[in-house]
Design an enzyme around this catalytic site. Sequence first.
Site, mmCIF file in Angstrom:
data_model
loop_
_atom_site.group_PDB
_atom_site.id
_atom_site.type_symbol
_atom_site.label_atom_id
_atom_site.label_comp_id
_atom_site.label_asym_id
_atom_site.label_seq_id
_atom_site.Cartn_x
_atom_site.Cartn_y
_atom_site.Cartn_z
ATOM 1 N N TYR A 144 -9.321 96.092 -27.018
ATOM 2 C CA TYR A 144 -9.632 98.172 -27.488
ATOM 3 C C TYR A 144 -8.564 98.259 -27.333
ATOM 4 O O TYR A 144 -7.856 99.380 -28.173
ATOM 5 C CB TYR A 144 -10.055 98.718 -26.554
ATOM 6 C CG TYR A 144 -11.951 98.501 -25.953
ATOM 7 C CD1 TYR A 144 -12.155 97.674 -27.313
ATOM 8 C CD2 TYR A 144 -12.745 98.756 -25.025
ATOM 9 C CE1 TYR A 144 -13.871 97.407 -26.652
ATOM 10 C CE2 TYR A 144 -14.036 98.040 -25.337
ATOM 11 C CZ TYR A 144 -15.043 98.047 -26.032
ATOM 12 O OH TYR A 144 -16.211 98.055 -26.046
ATOM 13 N N LYS A 190 -15.514 83.393 -22.634
ATOM 14 C CA LYS A 190 -15.625 82.620 -23.944
ATOM 15 C C LYS A 190 -14.630 81.611 -24.196
ATOM 16 O O LYS A 190 -13.930 81.381 -25.875
ATOM 17 C CB LYS A 190 -15.868 83.680 -25.008
ATOM 18 C CG LYS A 190 -16.240 83.348 -26.168
ATOM 19 C CD LYS A 190 -17.864 83.586 -26.025
ATOM 20 C CE LYS A 190 -18.354 82.270 -28.030
ATOM 21 N NZ LYS A 190 -19.871 82.158 -27.451
ATOM 22 N N ASP A 222 -21.774 84.624 -24.097
ATOM 23 C CA ASP A 222 -23.187 84.944 -24.343
ATOM 24 C C ASP A 222 -24.252 84.495 -22.758
ATOM 25 O O ASP A 222 -25.269 85.187 -23.298
ATOM 26 C CB ASP A 222 -23.282 84.101 -25.156
ATOM 27 C CG ASP A 222 -22.541 82.581 -25.704
ATOM 28 O OD1 ASP A 222 -21.540 83.036 -24.655
ATOM 29 O OD2 ASP A 222 -23.056 82.073 -26.650
ATOM 30 N N ASP A 246 -17.241 96.401 -20.971
ATOM 31 C CA ASP A 246 -18.084 96.931 -21.442
ATOM 32 C C ASP A 246 -20.002 96.936 -21.698
ATOM 33 O O ASP A 246 -20.808 97.972 -21.555
ATOM 34 C CB ASP A 246 -17.296 97.266 -22.607
ATOM 35 C CG ASP A 246 -17.819 98.723 -23.219
ATOM 36 O OD1 ASP A 246 -18.605 99.582 -22.952
ATOM 37 O OD2 ASP A 246 -17.281 99.260 -24.280
ATOM 38 N N ASP A 250 -22.983 97.899 -18.794
ATOM 39 C CA ASP A 250 -24.614 98.715 -19.331
ATOM 40 C C ASP A 250 -25.374 97.514 -19.245
ATOM 41 O O ASP A 250 -27.056 98.416 -19.342
ATOM 42 C CB ASP A 250 -24.344 99.539 -21.344
ATOM 43 C CG ASP A 250 -23.492 100.716 -21.012
ATOM 44 O OD1 ASP A 250 -22.739 101.256 -19.920
ATOM 45 O OD2 ASP A 250 -23.645 101.319 -22.027
#
Length: 357
Positions: A144, A190, A222, A246, A250
Amino acid sequence: MGNKIYKIGIIKGDGIGPEIIEEAVKVLDAVSTKMNFEVNYEEFLLGGIAIDETGVPLPDETIKGVQKCDAVLFGAIGGPKWDNLERHLRPETGLLGLRKAMGTYANLRPAMVYDELINASTLKPSVIQGVDLMVVRELTGGIYFGEPRENLEDKAYNTMIYTREEVVRIAKVAFDIAMKRDKRVCSVDKANVLEVSQFWRDIVEDVAKDYPEVELTHMYVDNAAMQLIREPKQFDVILTGNIFGDILSDAASMLSGSIGLLPSASTGNKVGLFEPIHGSAPDIAGQGIANPLATISSVSMMLKYALGEDEASQRIDDAIHKVLSEGYRTGDISAYDAKEVCATSEIGSLIADYVSR
Ligand code: NAD
């Protein structure tokens, strides 16, 4: 020796913010009296109300004042009244600016499931009963914020970048939290595809050497997304970078099924910001029906992670369980075994009463 005295910044904000903060302060006052410490409050403006009173969403006095506090308790900001302002003048810009000014690089998002509200979740009770996990998300680095970034005519790109210092400090936050919980950290990355993730993984391994009591595991993101839904009980602390955190935080918040229950914290430098995960709920503001539990739970987090008042924190958690087990509910969760539908202030008073016993 005199009582310990803490200075707590209070930011009520907009919409239901003032109503839920009032109950959180009621509970903090009650628990401080019971546990023999003192709390001094100082109020600061942020968001829509700050725009109305000072012309900007984040006044300088707020930035300077919060740095002098031991911790900050925040309600929520925003609402339709300020939606059409230019971006730099909007309430949300004020909140992002405050987090930046406070140097909060760690976002803590617990997800727990209350037995009493087990049917509020979209998942089966057998899957979610007993879930109690914490996502520790790196908040100020990663893709980001990485440079270079560009949106050109035929291509666009962003850069996922982490420095050693950024990974070390967020890993320490996660391990310190694990020491106060079940002493297990699962670092999510990852590393099978991304160099930056292998770098992350190696550094987390290094930091783990300073925490021999904590069990460290690694998981690809994943798989972590799948495991969160398949068997969320396996997790204690999930440590991860900005973009993965992020998304995972959620997803984790939906395990509990109700937005009015979960707290969060942004910490890092000296002063942390503690707040509910929900927004200012303009549709129900001013009616006295908002659920104050997420904000009261944020007080519990503040006591545990910012002030080291673990027993006071536990008292609040126990009181929330008791109020729920006795069937007291605000309207948003009244569909789940409510014996009595209560106003915001009634829930606050019940919890304040239980923490005082
Ligand atoms: P929201 O979280 O405010 O509300 C979503 C829905 O959940 C609404 O129906 C609301 O009534 C309900 N709800 C939320 N909290 C509740 C509570 N404590 N008790 C009972 N019901 C509750 O999200 P939204 O509607 O998308 O956003 C409303 C405003 O809040 C917007 O201006 C948005 O920018 C702002 N917002 C602020 C924050 C923050 O301050 N951290 C976070 C998210 C959204």
